[in-house]
Design a protein around this motif. Structure first.
Motif, short mmCIF file in Angstrom:
data_model
loop_
_atom_site.label_atom_id
_atom_site.label_comp_id
_atom_site.label_asym_id
_atom_site.label_seq_id
_atom_site.Cartn_x
_atom_site.Cartn_y
_atom_site.Cartn_z
N SER A 126 0.85 -1.20 0.00
CA SER A 126 0.00 0.00 0.00
C SER A 126 0.88 1.24 0.00
O SER A 126 2.03 1.20 0.48
N ASN A 128 -0.34 3.88 1.49
CA ASN A 128 -0.90 4.53 2.68
C ASN A 128 -0.16 4.05 3.92
O ASN A 128 -0.23 2.87 4.28
N ASP A 129 0.56 4.94 4.60
CA ASP A 129 1.36 4.53 5.76
C ASP A 129 0.52 3.95 6.88
O ASP A 129 0.97 3.05 7.61
N GLU A 131 -2.22 2.17 6.49
CA GLU A 131 -2.52 0.79 6.08
C GLU A 131 -1.29 -0.09 6.26
O GLU A 131 -1.41 -1.24 6.71
N THR A 140 7.78 2.48 5.39
CA THR A 140 6.84 3.52 4.96
C THR A 140 6.85 3.59 3.43
O THR A 140 7.72 3.00 2.78
N TYR A 141 5.90 4.34 2.89
CA TYR A 141 5.87 4.51 1.44
C TYR A 141 7.12 5.24 0.96
O TYR A 141 7.68 4.90 -0.09
N GLN A 170 -9.78 0.15 4.27
CA GLN A 170 -9.55 0.63 2.91
C GLN A 170 -10.86 1.07 2.26
O GLN A 170 -11.91 0.47 2.46
N SER A 174 -8.93 5.16 -1.45
CA SER A 174 -7.56 4.89 -1.01
C SER A 174 -6.89 3.83 -1.90
O SER A 174 -5.70 3.90 -2.18
N HIS A 177 -5.92 5.48 -5.11
CA HIS A 177 -4.71 6.27 -4.90
C HIS A 177 -3.47 5.38 -4.93
O HIS A 177 -2.44 5.74 -5.53
N THR A 178 -3.56 4.20 -4.31
CA THR A 178 -2.43 3.26 -4.34
C THR A 178 -2.14 2.82 -5.78
O THR A 178 -0.99 2.85 -6.22
#
Length: 400
Positions: A126, A128-129, A131, A140-141, A170, A174, A177-178
């Protein structure tokens, strides 16, 4: 005698920490455990030279886990030295290593490239951090982006990114966006899997019981600390948008959960779905050789001890019948969007697919779940949605 194709899978059962959804054979480890295991793995590889060197040529190698990128450069180098001494590896072999952000360095990437590794599979899941944290990922992303950019700078031109949909909390937005964030980076391959709540995982302990009330959703499990899983409507929208959105970025869906740019479908995984012979090396690894399917022992200490003592590590050795092989051919082949070749079935089994599964094919075609032509049998879009239901129809083939 013509050499036979062989795929290799090498299992590295170590990770920094177990993810909340993971039921793979992996666990945290210390340096001593990893050294002992890698010594045994190299020894296991060496034991295959007599059986496989002359009669087989290796077309793909996949180093999976766990987190293979935890290993030091010299450990991967020792692994490849053993492989090169034991097997005939084709010059253009696809060689993949799984890597997780937070365990990758510029030095490791450079070493892997020099050893002939030409494909990376990066476990992101993902962008999203929040998630990522809920899933139990250690990165992290932004750390993923650093890994991705460094891999490109080191010359890697074939990169897969793993993503997971339908995770707790989710939304359609979201997930979109991923997908757009990753597709915009332009990796050659994207694997987009839907979360399955597996027994024996922390997620099952929390969410599993909620699915037993027949409602089909675990939203009632939501709390201040743990969001609920997406409802069925949200899951459906997430699923439906994936192929359409990725197609807009030039990714072709070639298997139920896998998307690739032209020429970058994963050759190793295609080999599984086409039932090519593969040798699993390492703890718990599975193999399909000839008409036999088996796996190595899944107990770490037993594995290390037996390899060092040159004792048998294979377990559950199964001799596959013609019916078994036809069933597998259908289950696995139908996962591919191109489906199953009618001529291929005839050449492989000496029987027409229409003689083996005539009634089933007619039934599923009439229900709009299969497209059946003189050349191929494949799932329709609707058939992909209910693929497990379709696969059940191919049990117990007529082989007389």
């Amino acid at each position: 005698m013509m050499e036979k194709e062989l795929e290799l899978y090498l299992h590295i059962p170590f990770c920094v920490q177990k993810c909340a959804y993971c039921d793979f054979l992996s666990a945290p480890s210390d340096e001593v455990q990893r050294i002992r295991y890698m010594d045994a793995l190299v020894k296991e590889i060496g034991g295959y030279r007599k059986k496989y060197h002359d009669d087989y040529r290796v077309t793909t190698i996949f180093i999976g886990g766990g987190t293979p990128s935890l290993l030091e450069e010299n450990q991967i180098a020792d692994l490849f030295h053993a492989l090169q001494q034991t097997f005939q590896i084709e010059q253009d072999a696809e060689i993949t290593i799984e890597a997780n952000p937070g365990t990758v360095t510029e030095e490791k990437l450079a070493a892997w490239k020099s050893l002939g590794i030409n494909r990376l599979s990066i476990g992101l899941q993902s962008v999203n951090d929040a998630e990522l944290k809920l899933l139990g990922r250690i990165h992290t992303y932004e750390e993923f982006l650093e890994t991705y950019r460094t891999a490109r700078a080191q010359g890697f031109e074939n990169i897969n990114i793993d993503l997971i949909s339908a995770v707790p909390g989710q939304t359609v937005e979201s997930w979109s966006h991923t997908l757009t964030s990753i597709a915009g980076l332009g990796p050659e391959h994207i694997s987009a899997y839907s979360l399955i709540i597996e027994e024996g995982t922390p997620f099952y302990d929390y969410y599993g019981e909620c699915r037993k009330d027949g409602s089909g959703t675990a939203r009632d499990c939501a709390s201040a600390d743990m969001p609920g899983l997406p409802d069925e409507d949200t899951e459906r929208k997430i699923y439906e948008m994936t192929a359409d959105l990725l197609a807009g970025y030039g990714y072709k869906r070639y298997e139920i959960s896998n998307y690739a740019k032209e020429g970058f479908a994963c050759r190793h995984n295609l080999g599984y779905w086409e039932r090519k012979q593969y040798l699993g090396i390492g703890l718990g690894a599975s193999s399909l050789i000839g008409h036999q399917r088996y796996h190595n022992t899944a107990d770490l200490e037993t594995y290390i001890y037996k390899v060092q003592k040159k004792e048998e590590i294979r377990e559950d050795i199964e001799e596959l019948s013609l019916s078994d092989e036809i069933e597998e051919h259908m289950f696995l082949g139908l996962r591919k969007t191109e489906g199953i070749s009618v001529q291929g079935v005839l050449e492989t089994f000496g029987k027409s697919i229409f003689d083996i599964y005539g009634k089933e094919l007619e039934k599923l075609k009439s229900e709009g779940l299969l497209e059946v032509t003189a050349d191929a049998v494949r799932l329709t879009e609707r058939g992909i949605d209910v693929s497990n239901t379709v696969f059940v129809e191919f049990l117990d083939p007529v082989t007389d």
